[in-house]
Design a protein around this motif. Structure first.
Motif, PDB file in Angstrom:
ATOM      1  N   ALA A   1     -25.827 -18.613 -13.149  1.00 35.14           N
ATOM      2  CA  ALA A   1     -25.222 -19.244 -11.973  1.00 35.14           C
ATOM      3  C   ALA A   1     -24.600 -20.584 -12.349  1.00 35.14           C
ATOM      4  CB  ALA A   1     -26.272 -19.422 -10.885  1.00 35.14           C
ATOM      5  N   MET A   2     -25.347 -21.376 -13.104  1.00 39.19           N
ATOM      6  CA  MET A   2     -24.845 -22.697 -13.527  1.00 39.19           C
ATOM      7  C   MET A   2     -23.609 -22.530 -14.396  1.00 39.19           C
ATOM      8  SD  MET A   2     -27.234 -25.107 -12.628  1.00 39.19           S
ATOM      9  CE  MET A   2     -27.925 -26.235 -13.800  1.00 39.19           C
ATOM     10  N   ASP A   3     -23.686 -21.531 -15.277  1.00 40.78           N
ATOM     11  CA  ASP A   3     -22.584 -21.285 -16.193  1.00 40.78           C
ATOM     12  C   ASP A   3     -21.307 -20.940 -15.441  1.00 40.78           C
ATOM     13  OD1 ASP A   3     -21.922 -20.706 -19.136  1.00 40.78           O
ATOM     14  OD2 ASP A   3     -21.188 -18.923 -18.110  1.00 40.78           O
ATOM     15  N   LEU A   4     -21.475 -20.253 -14.308  1.00 39.99           N
ATOM     16  CA  LEU A   4     -20.309 -19.819 -13.535  1.00 39.99           C
ATOM     17  C   LEU A   4     -19.842 -20.894 -12.566  1.00 39.99           C
ATOM     18  CD1 LEU A   4     -21.542 -16.200 -12.927  1.00 39.99           C
ATOM     19  CD2 LEU A   4     -19.597 -16.876 -14.314  1.00 39.99           C
ATOM     20  N   GLY A   5     -20.423 -22.084 -12.659  1.00 38.53           N
ATOM     21  CA  GLY A   5     -19.895 -23.200 -11.887  1.00 38.53           C
ATOM     22  C   GLY A   5     -20.707 -23.579 -10.670  1.00 38.53           C
ATOM     23  N   ALA A   6     -21.891 -22.971 -10.482  1.00 42.03           N
ATOM     24  CA  ALA A   6     -22.699 -23.310  -9.316  1.00 42.03           C
ATOM     25  C   ALA A   6     -23.531 -24.551  -9.615  1.00 42.03           C
ATOM     26  CB  ALA A   6     -23.611 -22.142  -8.950  1.00 42.03           C
ATOM     27  N   ASP A   7     -23.475 -25.552  -8.716  1.00 37.67           N
ATOM     28  CA  ASP A   7     -24.336 -26.721  -8.916  1.00 37.67           C
ATOM     29  C   ASP A   7     -25.752 -26.369  -8.455  1.00 37.67           C
ATOM     30  OD1 ASP A   7     -24.364 -26.901  -6.145  1.00 37.67           O
ATOM     31  OD2 ASP A   7     -22.726 -28.354  -6.098  1.00 37.67           O
TER      32      ASP A   7
ATOM     33  N   PHE B   1     -26.429 -25.723 -21.714  1.00 39.29           N
ATOM     34  CA  PHE B   1     -27.822 -25.503 -21.324  1.00 39.29           C
ATOM     35  C   PHE B   1     -28.754 -26.376 -22.144  1.00 39.29           C
ATOM     36  CE2 PHE B   1     -26.056 -21.118 -20.521  1.00 39.29           C
ATOM     37  CZ  PHE B   1     -25.834 -21.384 -19.188  1.00 39.29           C
TER      38      PHE B   1
ATOM     39  N   PRO C   1     -23.562 -27.658 -17.317  1.00 37.09           N
ATOM     40  CA  PRO C   1     -22.887 -26.374 -17.550  1.00 37.09           C
ATOM     41  C   PRO C   1     -21.828 -26.050 -16.506  1.00 37.09           C
ATOM     42  CG  PRO C   1     -25.271 -26.102 -17.661  1.00 37.09           C
ATOM     43  CD  PRO C   1     -25.020 -27.523 -17.298  1.00 37.09           C
ATOM     44  N   TYR C   2     -22.111 -26.414 -15.221  1.00 31.96           N
ATOM     45  CA  TYR C   2     -21.188 -25.993 -14.166  1.00 31.96           C
ATOM     46  C   TYR C   2     -19.899 -26.801 -14.144  1.00 31.96           C
ATOM     47  CZ  TYR C   2     -23.870 -29.603 -11.635  1.00 31.96           C
ATOM     48  OH  TYR C   2     -24.505 -30.751 -11.265  1.00 31.96           O
TER      49      TYR C   2
ATOM     50  N   ASN D   1     -17.480 -20.085 -20.346  1.00 32.45           N
ATOM     51  CA  ASN D   1     -18.335 -19.127 -19.658  1.00 32.45           C
ATOM     52  C   ASN D   1     -19.048 -18.243 -20.659  1.00 32.45           C
ATOM     53  OD1 ASN D   1     -16.028 -19.377 -17.158  1.00 32.45           O
ATOM     54  ND2 ASN D   1     -18.193 -19.454 -16.652  1.00 32.45           N
TER      55      ASN D   1
ATOM     56  N   PHE E   1     -26.521 -10.635 -11.260  1.00 30.51           N
ATOM     57  CA  PHE E   1     -27.351 -10.950 -10.108  1.00 30.51           C
ATOM     58  C   PHE E   1     -27.781  -9.658  -9.424  1.00 30.51           C
ATOM     59  CE2 PHE E   1     -24.346 -14.644 -10.356  1.00 30.51           C
ATOM     60  CZ  PHE E   1     -25.260 -15.473 -10.972  1.00 30.51           C
TER      61      PHE E   1
ATOM     62  N   PHE F   1     -18.427 -14.331  -8.225  1.00 31.32           N
ATOM     63  CA  PHE F   1     -19.341 -15.461  -8.016  1.00 31.32           C
ATOM     64  C   PHE F   1     -18.732 -16.810  -8.396  1.00 31.32           C
ATOM     65  CE2 PHE F   1     -22.801 -18.362  -9.039  1.00 31.32           C
ATOM     66  CZ  PHE F   1     -23.661 -18.171  -7.984  1.00 31.32           C
TER      67      PHE F   1
ATOM     68  N   VAL G   1     -18.264 -20.026  -5.675  1.00 31.43           N
ATOM     69  CA  VAL G   1     -18.821 -21.385  -5.713  1.00 31.43           C
ATOM     70  C   VAL G   1     -17.727 -22.440  -5.840  1.00 31.43           C
ATOM     71  CG1 VAL G   1     -21.053 -20.655  -6.604  1.00 31.43           C
ATOM     72  CG2 VAL G   1     -19.256 -21.297  -8.208  1.00 31.43           C
TER      73      VAL G   1
END
Lengths: 269, 327
Positions: A168-174, B53, B73-74, B79, B88, B99, B103
């Motif tokens: 999730a973080m990797d895909l840009g989610a804070d 990470f 990372p975000y 990616n 997910f 996804f 976001v």
């Protein structure tokens, strides 16, 4: 293994005996809710009537006790959902010195006899000059409600792969987006189950409540007091019936909610 | 031209464990770069350092000229395709792929369109409504790839992307990944412990051992001219022999001699056969020349002597490569 072979007669009989032993008293409570005799419990009941339901509905003290019980259960469950989830997240997600100890300490209140929890809370309240109120009852109940939520949440956290959060973080989610879009949907059923179980436990709690309640009366305490007084006895049985229904349904639901999802979310194979 | 990723003296220590130890590295823009090494060699930690990470305990990391330390990372335009895909489980394929756009606040219609388009790109058009659990390993792999690509990253990180697939699917995916990378002109960095995969797919390979890079070079460089004993042995199980035995270099040096470069030759030197294994295309012979053990791969159609017999072997000295002196 031997699903095709039938159980021997002895086993069947003892199973039936066990079930009767467990369930007959509960059935009796249901029966006495409809008896016409109001002073003592007679077997068999001299007659059957549904008037006690009406009488119960008309008693202000029942409504008051029920209201307090629901309020306490709701607040302790909410408190437990927040604190239990956060503790579970910390314990399941990170490694730190004393992690296992904390895990044990969180679970301890449920292993501890309720009477100990009750006495210690009561002495703590009087030491700190905290007057008894709804909030002291809530605090008492929260001690074991947190454990229930924590146990459910920690198991689910451990089964939810940490890679999902990385993804999730990797895909840009804070942090907030990761929590609402990925973590919460994955632990939701565990929280719901834990919450319902906690609610049910709080709703019928007696021991801790007697120590932390002051002169307020929750429903179970009200029942305890009512049994001593031989006035309109079947009213107690009607309330008992209601309590059984209110507590059994959430527990059954919790059981069904946590039954599936055996495999670890996110680490397929 | 700015490099895609630059490491300068990067270390990542976990307590006393030096997972990554003073690594210098430059990954070029548009390159298919492999990080190869056994488990625990630091290659995955390097990948996680690029993804954000992990943070380096020392040194600096740049991604397209911008400092990356401290950037979460975000906020990085890279990616990752995760080892077990990390799809997910509570979303269908389309929502998984969309996804990254969700976001970022892209409208629903727009992200649906983009997700379907990206699924077409990985040849999974029409799979949008399926759940991740209903897909085969290879399909999940493609979804994970689509989920990364939809964000138009400048660097795509792949962590053992083919590790969970069976051999046939693996070879097919290798080809597809390579094609996709060329078509999109993106920088791909992938981590693998499989030397065949690294050699066949990557423009350049970095070989890792114990947190350090042993050698960076083209596949052929790494294979033909291994710079250390570790590289020679890890990549293609080379024979590491004294240089004078191999016929190159000077006494005291060591040389790498590939098993397939040793051939049966009646005029060659005598060696005792100590083991013989039939591998289909080749026969693997374990040989002993005056106490030095050697492995040779002989084409299967040639008759080979049996265990205990004497084999006569020779090789081109030009095929042997003298290595740097090292531990």
């Amino acid at each position: 293994m031997h699903s095709d072979t039938r159980a021997p007669l002895g086993l069947k009989l003892s199973a039936i005996g066990g079930l009767i032993f467990l369930l007959a008293p509960i059935a009796l409570i249901f029966v006495y809710a409809f008896t016409t005799e109001e002073k003592s419990f007679q077997w068999p009941p001299p007659g059957l009537t549904t008037k006690w339901i009406g009488v119960t509905l008309g008693r202000a003290d029942v409504w008051e006790a029920l209201g307090l019980s629901l309020k306490v259960a709701a607040i302790s469950t909410t408190l437990a959902l927040i604190m239990g989830t956060l503790t579970a997240a910390a314990v399941a997600r990170s490694r730190f010195f004393g992690r296992e100890t904390i895990s044990l300490l969180v679970i301890l209140p449920i292993a501890l006899p309720g009477i100990i929890t009750g006495i210690s809370l009561r002495s703590a309240f009087s030491l700190l000059d905290i007057p008894f109120s709804t909030w002291t009852i809530v605090l008492g109940h929260a001690t074991f409600c947190i454990v229930i939520v924590y146990n459910n949440a920690v198991a689910r956290f451990r089964r939810t792969s940490g890679a999902l959060i990385d993804a999730a973080m990797d895909l840009g989610a804070d942090g907030v987006q990761t929590f609402t879009l990925v973590i919460l949907p994955n632990i939701a059923t565990a929280l719901l189950a834990g919450g319902m179980l906690a609610f049910a436990l709080s709703f019928d709690e007696v021991i801790v409540t007697t120590f932390t309640a002051g002169n307020q009366t929750t429903l179970p305490i009200w029942m305890l007091e009512e049994l001593v007084r031989p006035r309109q006895r079947p009213v107690t049985n009607v309330v008992a019936m209601a309590v059984v229904i209110v507590t059994v349904l959430p527990i059954l639901a919790a059981y069904y909610l946590t039954r599936d999802g055996e495999h670890t979310a996110g680490s397929d194979k | 031209m700015t490099d895609a990723v630059t490491f300068r003296g990067v270390s990542r220590h976990f307590g006393s464990v030096k997972a990554v130890d003073e690594v210098d590295l430059a990954i070029h823009d548009g390159e298919f770069f492999a990080m190869l090494g056994p488990s625990g060699s630091g290659k995955t930690t390097c990948l996680r350092l690029i993804a954000g990470f992990e943070q380096p305990t020392a040194g600096s990391i740049e991604i397209f000229g911008e400092r990356a330390e401290g950037v979460p990372p975000y906020l990085r335009n890279v990616n990752t395709v995760f080892q077990n895909y990390a799809l997910f489980p509570h979303m269908n394929v389309l929502d998984n792929v969309a996804f990254g756009l969700r976001v970022k606040g892209v409208s629903k219609a727009e992200r649906r369109r983009a997700a379907e388009e990206t699924l077409e790109l990985v040849e999974l058009g029409g799979y949008g409504t399926r759940r991740a659990g209903e897909l085969s390993g290879g399909q999940r792999q493609r979804v994970a790839l689509a989920r990364a690509l939809i964000n138009k990253p400048r660097v795509v990180l792949l962590d053992e992307p083919l590790g969970a697939l069976d051999l046939k699917l693996r070879e097919q995916m290798q080809e597809e990944l390579r094609k996709l990378q060329r078509a999109l002109g993106l920088t791909f960095v992938f981590v693998t412990h499989d030397q065949d995969e690294a050699l066949s797919m990557a423009d350049r390979v970095a070989v890792f051992a114990e947190g350090k890079i042993q050698q960076i070079g083209s596949a052929e460089d790494i294979y033909r001219r291994p710079s250390t004993r570790f590289v020679a042995d890890f990549v293609g199980s080379s024979n590491v022999v004294p240089a004078d035995l191999a016929g190159v270099g000077q006494t005291g040096q060591w040389a790498s001699l590939r098993p397939e470069d040793i051939r049966l030759d009646a005029a060659g030197r005598a060696a005792t056969v100590t083991g013989k294994f039939f591998h289909g295309r080749v026969t693997k012979l374990s040989l002993d020349i005056k106490g030095q053990s050697l492995t040779a791969l002989i084409p299967a159609h040639e008759a080979t002597p049996d265990i205990g017999e004497t084999a006569y072997v020779s090789w081109d000295a030009s095929r042997a490569h003298v290595m740097e002196l090292e531990a």
